[in-house]
Scaffold this motif. Structure first.
Motif, short mmCIF file in Angstrom:
data_model
loop_
_atom_site.label_atom_id
_atom_site.label_comp_id
_atom_site.label_asym_id
_atom_site.label_seq_id
_atom_site.Cartn_x
_atom_site.Cartn_y
_atom_site.Cartn_z
N LEU A 29 0.86 -1.18 0.00
CA LEU A 29 0.00 0.00 0.00
C LEU A 29 0.89 1.23 0.00
O LEU A 29 1.63 1.46 0.96
N VAL A 30 0.82 2.00 -1.07
CA VAL A 30 1.65 3.20 -1.20
C VAL A 30 0.73 4.42 -1.16
O VAL A 30 -0.04 4.66 -2.11
N GLU A 31 0.76 5.14 -0.07
CA GLU A 31 -0.15 6.27 0.11
C GLU A 31 0.50 7.26 1.09
O GLU A 31 0.82 6.88 2.21
N PRO A 32 0.70 8.50 0.66
CA PRO A 32 1.35 9.46 1.56
C PRO A 32 0.48 9.89 2.74
O PRO A 32 1.01 10.27 3.78
N GLY A 33 -0.82 9.85 2.60
CA GLY A 33 -1.71 10.29 3.68
C GLY A 33 -1.72 9.29 4.83
O GLY A 33 -2.13 8.14 4.65
N ALA A 66 4.86 5.29 2.75
CA ALA A 66 4.37 6.66 2.59
C ALA A 66 5.03 7.35 1.40
O ALA A 66 4.55 8.38 0.94
N THR A 67 6.13 6.76 0.90
CA THR A 67 6.84 7.40 -0.21
C THR A 67 7.12 6.39 -1.32
O THR A 67 7.22 5.19 -1.07
N TYR A 68 7.31 6.92 -2.53
CA TYR A 68 7.59 6.04 -3.65
C TYR A 68 9.00 5.46 -3.56
O TYR A 68 9.23 4.33 -3.98
N GLN A 69 9.91 6.25 -3.01
CA GLN A 69 11.28 5.76 -2.87
C GLN A 69 11.30 4.50 -2.02
O GLN A 69 11.93 3.50 -2.36
N THR A 70 10.61 4.56 -0.88
CA THR A 70 10.55 3.39 0.01
C THR A 70 9.85 2.23 -0.69
O THR A 70 10.28 1.08 -0.60
N ALA A 71 8.76 2.54 -1.38
CA ALA A 71 8.00 1.49 -2.07
C ALA A 71 8.87 0.81 -3.13
O ALA A 71 8.84 -0.42 -3.29
N GLN A 72 9.63 1.62 -3.84
CA GLN A 72 10.50 1.06 -4.87
C GLN A 72 11.53 0.12 -4.25
O GLN A 72 11.76 -0.98 -4.76
N VAL A 75 -1.41 7.66 -7.11
CA VAL A 75 -0.77 8.24 -8.29
C VAL A 75 -1.07 9.74 -8.33
O VAL A 75 -2.23 10.15 -8.23
N GLU A 76 0.02 10.51 -8.44
CA GLU A 76 -0.16 11.96 -8.54
C GLU A 76 -0.36 12.35 -9.99
O GLU A 76 0.33 11.86 -10.88
N TRP A 77 -1.28 13.24 -10.21
CA TRP A 77 -1.56 13.73 -11.57
C TRP A 77 -2.05 15.16 -11.48
O TRP A 77 -2.94 15.40 -10.65
N ARG A 85 7.53 8.58 -8.75
CA ARG A 85 6.10 8.77 -8.92
C ARG A 85 5.42 7.42 -8.86
O ARG A 85 6.03 6.38 -9.13
N GLY A 86 4.11 7.49 -8.61
CA GLY A 86 3.34 6.26 -8.61
C GLY A 86 3.40 5.57 -9.95
O GLY A 86 3.56 4.35 -10.05
N LEU A 87 3.31 6.37 -11.02
CA LEU A 87 3.33 5.78 -12.37
C LEU A 87 4.68 5.12 -12.66
O LEU A 87 4.73 4.05 -13.27
N THR A 88 5.75 5.77 -12.20
CA THR A 88 7.08 5.19 -12.41
C THR A 88 7.16 3.83 -11.73
O THR A 88 7.66 2.85 -12.30
N LEU A 89 6.67 3.78 -10.51
CA LEU A 89 6.70 2.53 -9.74
C LEU A 89 5.92 1.44 -10.46
O LEU A 89 6.37 0.29 -10.60
#
Lengths: 172, 149
Positions: free
Chosen positions: B9-13, B36-42, B57-59, B67-71
């Motif tokens: 689950l990748v969500e900053p909130g 909470a971050t994409y770096q950690t998720a990656q 995903v930020e848009w 980014r979410g899309l990058t991941l």
């Protein structure tokens, strides 16, 4: 109306409540966020973090209610303190404990209530995270689990200092 | 006690992420690894496999490279320990036609557009799990591929 029973651990419960220095303190964003989030999640007009004092319930965070406290004698939350489980009242008008309660017969005209006890250390419940609606309804298993999760987060927020992860986040 | 179905689950909130995670665990639907971050998720995806992912995903796309899309694209291209075909749902503030096309190209299972409820995320993961259980069993008989990797 049946007045809320006094829990067997009332003295310890109140001692913990006073030790936490929560009563009559200013609003805190992290707690306000929880009630706002819960009100949206469950689509209820009223959501409260209610702390049950000896003679009153005082609202540390609130959505949809102008008053900051009510007498404990007429509180729904007082009834929820005896257990760690969520107290759910699908229709207050059909419940002997509440059908003639002034909070049911008058403003805010409570019909539905679900209160998750804020159980802190040693099983002491200092209040509730509660959902209130003016129409009868119920919560299913998943909704009860979501309410219990939000209760857990409320307990953490009430009993320890702010986490940078929470404070720094954008509003959910 | 979870069922062996492991979700990223990748969500900053904080509030949304924690509530979803606690609820899934208490229902026993899935084990949840939060980021909470994409770096950690990656980094997590490089180290271990998951059965499914729900990714904010930020848009429009932000300026930074994480980014979410990058991941999602990294997962789909096999640049992670997860199966490239792993079910992925996304959470977005709003969805334009352009974003929808990008998400379709990434084989997204579900798009959750705000304001959605915790309930919607829980139901989405429930459906992902049910879909996984309909697949032929893995060699060890488990419904999830992550369990055997």
């Amino acid at each position: 109306m049946i007045k809320p029973p006094i829990p067997a651990n009332e003295d310890q419960r109140l001692a913990l409540l006073y030790e936490l220095v929560l009563l009559d303190t200013p609003p805190e964003r992290r707690l306000d966020r929880i009630v706002e989030f819960a009100a949206k999640e469950f689509a209820v007009p009223i959501c409260l973090i209610s702390l049950v004092d000896s003679e009153r319930q005082w609202f540390k965070a609130r959505v949809g209610l102008d008053v900051c406290e009510t007498p404990r004698d007429i509180s729904f939350c007082g009834h929820a303190l005896g257990s760690s489980e969520v107290l759910m009242v699908p229709d207050a008008l059909l419940d002997a404990r509440f059908h003639d309660n002034p909070l049911v017969t008058g403003p805010p005209h409570i019909r539905f209530y679900a209160g998750a006890p804020l159980v802190c250390r040693d099983g002491l419940a200092i209040g509730t995270l509660c959902l209130i609606d003016t129409a009868p309804r119920t919560l299913d298993e998943v909704e009860l689990a979501i309410l219990a999760s939000l209760r857990e987060l409320a307990v953490v927020a009430l009993t320890r200092t702010a986490d940078p992860d929470e404070e720094g986040e954008a509003d959910d | 006690m979870t069922s062996g179905f492991e979700v990223l689950l990748v969500e900053p909130g904080h509030l949304l992420r924690r509530t979803v995670s606690l609820t899934l665990r208490s229902l026993g639907t899935a084990g949840v690894t939060e980021s909470a971050t994409y770096q950690t998720a990656q980094a997590l995806c490089e180290r271990r496999a998951f059965d499914a992912a729900v990714i904010a995903v930020e848009w429009p796309l932000p300026a930074d490279s994480y980014r979410g899309l990058t991941l999602i694209q990294q997962i789909r291209s096999g640049e992670s320990a997860c199966a490239a075909s792993m079910p992925v749902a996304v959470m977005v503030e709003a969805c334009t036609g352009e974003l929808l096309e990008l998400l379709r190209a990434c084989g997204i299972s579900r798009v959750l557009i705000k304001p959605f409820r915790v309930r919607d995320v829980v139901d989405t993961i429930d459906r992902m799990k049910a879909g996984m259980q309909k697949l032929p069993p893995q060699r060890d008989g488990s419904p999830g591929a992550a369990a055997q990797r």
